[in-house]
Design a protein around this motif. Sequence first.
Motif, PDB file in Angstrom:
ATOM      1  N   ALA A  14      46.867  33.749  45.667  1.00 51.96           N
ATOM      2  CA  ALA A  14      45.950  33.607  44.533  1.00 51.96           C
ATOM      3  C   ALA A  14      44.692  34.448  44.748  1.00 51.96           C
ATOM      4  N   THR A  15      44.171  34.451  45.982  1.00 48.49           N
ATOM      5  CA  THR A  15      42.966  35.229  46.279  1.00 48.49           C
ATOM      6  C   THR A  15      43.235  36.726  46.174  1.00 48.49           C
ATOM      7  N   LEU A  16      44.355  37.171  46.737  1.00 50.76           N
ATOM      8  CA  LEU A  16      44.690  38.591  46.672  1.00 50.76           C
ATOM      9  C   LEU A  16      44.993  39.018  45.239  1.00 50.76           C
ATOM     10  N   ALA A  17      45.648  38.153  44.479  1.00 50.61           N
ATOM     11  CA  ALA A  17      45.940  38.467  43.082  1.00 50.61           C
ATOM     12  C   ALA A  17      44.648  38.663  42.300  1.00 50.61           C
ATOM     13  N   GLU A  18      43.673  37.817  42.545  1.00 50.45           N
ATOM     14  CA  GLU A  18      42.378  37.949  41.866  1.00 50.45           C
ATOM     15  C   GLU A  18      41.720  39.279  42.217  1.00 50.45           C
ATOM     16  N   ARG A  19      41.821  39.691  43.469  1.00 45.28           N
ATOM     17  CA  ARG A  19      41.228  40.964  43.889  1.00 45.28           C
ATOM     18  C   ARG A  19      41.953  42.148  43.250  1.00 45.28           C
ATOM     19  N   ILE A  20      43.275  42.034  43.121  1.00 46.52           N
ATOM     20  CA  ILE A  20      44.050  43.123  42.513  1.00 46.52           C
ATOM     21  C   ILE A  20      43.754  43.221  41.025  1.00 46.52           C
ATOM     22  N   VAL A  21      43.766  42.080  40.332  1.00 47.93           N
ATOM     23  CA  VAL A  21      43.521  42.069  38.893  1.00 47.93           C
ATOM     24  C   VAL A  21      42.117  42.558  38.574  1.00 47.93           C
ATOM     25  N   SER A  22      41.132  42.172  39.387  1.00 54.18           N
ATOM     26  CA  SER A  22      39.745  42.568  39.131  1.00 54.18           C
ATOM     27  C   SER A  22      39.487  44.034  39.463  1.00 54.18           C
ATOM     28  N   GLY A  23      40.380  44.641  40.253  1.00 57.29           N
ATOM     29  CA  GLY A  23      40.186  46.028  40.664  1.00 57.29           C
ATOM     30  C   GLY A  23      39.540  46.177  42.019  1.00 57.29           C
ATOM     31  N   GLU A  24      39.184  45.048  42.645  1.00 53.81           N
ATOM     32  CA  GLU A  24      38.604  45.122  43.987  1.00 53.81           C
ATOM     33  C   GLU A  24      39.579  45.778  44.957  1.00 53.81           C
ATOM     34  N   LEU A  25      40.873  45.479  44.789  1.00 55.76           N
ATOM     35  CA  LEU A  25      41.933  46.180  45.523  1.00 55.76           C
ATOM     36  C   LEU A  25      42.577  47.164  44.551  1.00 55.76           C
ATOM     37  N   SER A  26      42.458  48.440  44.819  1.00 52.91           N
ATOM     38  CA  SER A  26      42.909  49.465  43.889  1.00 52.91           C
ATOM     39  C   SER A  26      44.401  49.748  44.032  1.00 52.91           C
ATOM     40  N   PRO A  27      45.014  50.362  43.009  1.00 52.85           N
ATOM     41  CA  PRO A  27      46.432  50.714  43.082  1.00 52.85           C
ATOM     42  C   PRO A  27      46.728  51.569  44.313  1.00 52.85           C
ATOM     43  N   GLU A 149      53.697  33.841  32.646  1.00 53.11           N
ATOM     44  CA  GLU A 149      52.439  33.702  33.391  1.00 53.11           C
ATOM     45  C   GLU A 149      52.233  34.918  34.298  1.00 53.11           C
ATOM     46  N   GLN A 150      53.301  35.377  34.924  1.00 52.01           N
ATOM     47  CA  GLN A 150      53.220  36.550  35.782  1.00 52.01           C
ATOM     48  C   GLN A 150      52.911  37.811  34.979  1.00 52.01           C
ATOM     49  N   LEU A 151      53.524  37.919  33.803  1.00 55.93           N
ATOM     50  CA  LEU A 151      53.281  39.082  32.960  1.00 55.93           C
ATOM     51  C   LEU A 151      51.857  39.085  32.407  1.00 55.93           C
ATOM     52  N   ARG A 152      51.328  37.908  32.101  1.00 61.52           N
ATOM     53  CA  ARG A 152      49.943  37.843  31.623  1.00 61.52           C
ATOM     54  C   ARG A 152      48.972  38.314  32.705  1.00 61.52           C
ATOM     55  N   LEU A 153      49.257  37.959  33.932  1.00 63.90           N
ATOM     56  CA  LEU A 153      48.406  38.396  35.039  1.00 63.90           C
ATOM     57  C   LEU A 153      48.453  39.919  35.169  1.00 63.90           C
ATOM     58  N   ALA A 154      49.664  40.477  35.102  1.00 62.91           N
ATOM     59  CA  ALA A 154      49.812  41.936  35.173  1.00 62.91           C
ATOM     60  C   ALA A 154      49.097  42.602  34.001  1.00 62.91           C
ATOM     61  N   ASN A 155      49.182  41.987  32.824  1.00 61.20           N
ATOM     62  CA  ASN A 155      48.524  42.547  31.646  1.00 61.20           C
ATOM     63  C   ASN A 155      46.998  42.522  31.794  1.00 61.20           C
ATOM     64  N   SER A 156      46.468  41.440  32.364  1.00 60.66           N
ATOM     65  CA  SER A 156      45.021  41.358  32.586  1.00 60.66           C
ATOM     66  C   SER A 156      44.548  42.484  33.487  1.00 60.66           C
ATOM     67  N   ARG A 157      45.336  42.789  34.486  1.00 63.94           N
ATOM     68  CA  ARG A 157      44.983  43.890  35.388  1.00 63.94           C
ATOM     69  C   ARG A 157      44.883  45.205  34.624  1.00 63.94           C
ATOM     70  N   ILE A 158      45.818  45.448  33.719  1.00 65.83           N
ATOM     71  CA  ILE A 158      45.808  46.667  32.917  1.00 65.83           C
ATOM     72  C   ILE A 158      44.574  46.705  32.021  1.00 65.83           C
ATOM     73  N   VAL A 159      44.309  45.593  31.349  1.00 64.41           N
ATOM     74  CA  VAL A 159      43.165  45.531  30.432  1.00 64.41           C
ATOM     75  C   VAL A 159      41.857  45.762  31.168  1.00 64.41           C
ATOM     76  N   LEU A 160      41.666  45.076  32.276  1.00 61.64           N
ATOM     77  CA  LEU A 160      40.412  45.196  33.018  1.00 61.64           C
ATOM     78  C   LEU A 160      40.225  46.603  33.569  1.00 61.64           C
ATOM     79  N   ALA A 161      41.314  47.234  33.992  1.00 56.25           N
ATOM     80  CA  ALA A 161      41.222  48.608  34.488  1.00 56.25           C
ATOM     81  C   ALA A 161      40.790  49.550  33.371  1.00 56.25           C
ATOM     82  N   ALA A 162      41.331  49.355  32.178  1.00 51.98           N
ATOM     83  CA  ALA A 162      40.986  50.219  31.049  1.00 51.98           C
ATOM     84  C   ALA A 162      39.527  50.057  30.653  1.00 51.98           C
ATOM     85  N   VAL A 163      39.069  48.823  30.586  1.00 50.31           N
ATOM     86  CA  VAL A 163      37.709  48.580  30.126  1.00 50.31           C
ATOM     87  C   VAL A 163      36.684  49.011  31.171  1.00 50.31           C
ATOM     88  N   ARG A 164      37.041  48.931  32.443  1.00 56.91           N
ATOM     89  CA  ARG A 164      36.120  49.389  33.487  1.00 56.91           C
ATOM     90  C   ARG A 164      35.856  50.880  33.378  1.00 56.91           C
TER      91      ARG A 164
END
Length: 213
Positions: A14-27, A149-164
């Motif tokens: 959960a912690t690593l997922a949050e870092r990935i989705v937020s962009g703290e951990l980059s692709p 639920e997994q796809l929504r998490l992946a989608n959030s990562r995409i959205v946040l990356a675009a808006v950043r």
Amino acid sequence: MNDRTDPVASRIAATLAERIVSGELSPGAPLRQDHVAYEFGASHVPAREAFQMLRAQGLAVSEPRRGMRVAPLDAASILEVVEMRAALELLAFRHAVLRMTLTHIAAIEEALQAGEEAETLPVREAANRDFHRALVEPCRMPRLLIALEQLRLANSRIVLAAVRSTSWRSRSNHDHRRIVDAIRSKDFERAAGLLKAHIYASAAITAAATDEA
């Protein structure tokens, strides 16, 4: 996941997922088992299990001779998430509307209002996930809900990356309002059509913004 999932592994994931989705951990960033185990004061076993959870969520990949890394965020990855989400969310929604009660509709409208009142992007995106979760919750298809639920998490990562990376602004709240209005009118075919159009339109804008980054 199942009831026997190690709670330590779940916490790490959960912690690593949050870092990935937020962009703290980059692709492409490496995910090192020994570093993660040390950080969380855990053995390698829960760290390894956490990595498998991230793989299942589409947030990590295992590459030959490179080990575990944060999953890429490219056009192909975005398209895969969009196509899967559109198909599965529409399937769940069509089952959900048959069982939707006033309580369910109230939960949908609560998430809609939270999104409209959000003052920060992370709060808005969390409300967006809540909205789409509430749309399908009554479907009574637990495996499908887990996949979404997994796809929504992946989608959030995409959205946040675009808006950043751009000045992109979502039209989600307008689309969400139209979907809710159709549900309240019991025009479920129109609601399903609006939902499908919303998923693809939002994804197209987001993909364009990501490509410009």
